[in-house]
Design a protein around this motif. Structure first.
Motif, PDB file in Angstrom:
ATOM      1  N   MET A   1       0.827  -1.204   0.000  1.00 16.99           N
ATOM      2  CA  MET A   1       0.000   0.000   0.000  1.00 16.99           C
ATOM      3  C   MET A   1       0.868   1.264   0.000  1.00 16.99           C
ATOM      4  SD  MET A   1      -3.066  -0.876  -0.421  1.00 16.99           S
ATOM      5  CE  MET A   1      -3.879   0.683  -0.105  1.00 16.99           C
ATOM      6  N   LYS A   2       1.989   1.209   0.693  1.00 13.09           N
ATOM      7  CA  LYS A   2       2.911   2.347   0.688  1.00 13.09           C
ATOM      8  C   LYS A   2       3.459   2.569  -0.717  1.00 13.09           C
ATOM      9  CE  LYS A   2       7.266   3.978   2.613  1.00 13.09           C
ATOM     10  NZ  LYS A   2       8.371   3.721   3.540  1.00 13.09           N
TER      11      LYS A   2
ATOM     12  N   ALA B   1       0.703   3.972  -2.929  1.00 17.79           N
ATOM     13  CA  ALA B   1       0.444   5.382  -2.630  1.00 17.79           C
ATOM     14  C   ALA B   1       1.507   6.285  -3.253  1.00 17.79           C
ATOM     15  CB  ALA B   1       0.382   5.595  -1.118  1.00 17.79           C
ATOM     16  N   SER B   2       2.758   5.865  -3.197  1.00 20.90           N
ATOM     17  CA  SER B   2       3.839   6.655  -3.794  1.00 20.90           C
ATOM     18  C   SER B   2       3.682   6.752  -5.309  1.00 20.90           C
ATOM     19  CB  SER B   2       5.201   6.041  -3.472  1.00 20.90           C
ATOM     20  OG  SER B   2       5.455   6.087  -2.100  1.00 20.90           O
TER      21      SER B   2
ATOM     22  N   GLN C   1       0.861   6.318  -6.967  1.00 16.45           N
ATOM     23  CA  GLN C   1      -0.367   7.069  -7.247  1.00 16.45           C
ATOM     24  C   GLN C   1      -0.117   8.573  -7.134  1.00 16.45           C
ATOM     25  OE1 GLN C   1      -3.575   5.643  -8.089  1.00 16.45           O
ATOM     26  NE2 GLN C   1      -3.731   7.759  -8.781  1.00 16.45           N
ATOM     27  N   LYS C   2       0.688   8.969  -6.168  1.00 12.21           N
ATOM     28  CA  LYS C   2       1.019  10.391  -6.002  1.00 12.21           C
ATOM     29  C   LYS C   2       1.755  10.909  -7.233  1.00 12.21           C
ATOM     30  CE  LYS C   2       3.012  13.626  -2.764  1.00 12.21           C
ATOM     31  NZ  LYS C   2       4.319  14.170  -2.824  1.00 12.21           N
TER      32      LYS C   2
ATOM     33  N   ASP D   1      -0.880  11.214  -9.950  1.00  7.19           N
ATOM     34  CA  ASP D   1      -1.814  12.309  -9.725  1.00  7.19           C
ATOM     35  C   ASP D   1      -1.202  13.685  -9.939  1.00  7.19           C
ATOM     36  OD1 ASP D   1      -3.743  10.432  -9.100  1.00  7.19           O
ATOM     37  OD2 ASP D   1      -3.594  10.734  -6.928  1.00  7.19           O
TER      38      ASP D   1
ATOM     39  N   VAL E   1      -0.065   0.401  -9.630  1.00  6.99           N
ATOM     40  CA  VAL E   1      -0.867   0.804  -8.474  1.00  6.99           C
ATOM     41  C   VAL E   1      -1.964  -0.224  -8.230  1.00  6.99           C
ATOM     42  CG1 VAL E   1      -2.482   2.552  -7.602  1.00  6.99           C
ATOM     43  CG2 VAL E   1      -0.349   3.261  -8.719  1.00  6.99           C
TER      44      VAL E   1
ATOM     45  N   ARG F   1      -2.392  -2.691  -4.918  1.00  6.78           N
ATOM     46  CA  ARG F   1      -3.590  -2.567  -4.062  1.00  6.78           C
ATOM     47  C   ARG F   1      -4.364  -3.867  -3.984  1.00  6.78           C
ATOM     48  NH1 ARG F   1      -5.577   3.400  -6.107  1.00  6.78           N
ATOM     49  NH2 ARG F   1      -4.141   4.591  -4.786  1.00  6.78           N
TER      50      ARG F   1
END
Length: 121
Positions: free
Chosen positions: A28-29, A32-33, A35-36, A39, A108, A112
């Motif tokens: 998940m970490k 998230a990285s 995905q950032k 985004d 990602v 997930r």
């Protein structure tokens, strides 16, 4: 005083947390990285390589673990994880050679989904 309490909590969390929970949290970490980066593209271009490297290192550990003879996982699961790892390595290489934010989506999503599976969801 605060640091001592935080340190004690971290040590306890390491003992209480199962390997599946830890693997899930790390996936998940990584997700998230990535995905950032996705985004915030193109402003996040400098963050892309560290995020990809973290994910690659994580998957290298998974692949190494499942290819050991003493792995407790069934052969089919081991093969699936190894194959996913190879796919992720290829996607990472592609992203490094020709960066496009859309290429991060599959990384990602896989992280997930596997994290959710490890949590039993």
């Amino acid at each position: 005083m605060y640091q001592q309490g935080a340190k004690a909590y971290q040590q306890t969390a390491k003992v209480v947390e199962s390997s599946r929970e830890r693997e899930s949290a790390l996936l998940m970490k990584a997700a998230a990285s990535l995905q950032k980066v996705r985004d915030e593209w193109p402003n996040s271009f400098d963050d892309m390589q560290p995020a990809l490297n973290f994910n690659r290192k994580l998957w290298t550990i998974f692949m190494t673990s499942v290819t050991k003879e003493d792995s407790p996982l069934p052969t089919e699961v081991r093969q699936n994880i190894a194959n996913l790892g190879l796919f992720i390595m290829n996607q990472t290489r592609e992203m490094t050679l020709e960066p496009h934010p859309q290429k991060l989506d599959v990384l990602v999503r896989l992280n997930r989904q596997i994290a959710a599976g490890l949590r039993g969801m």
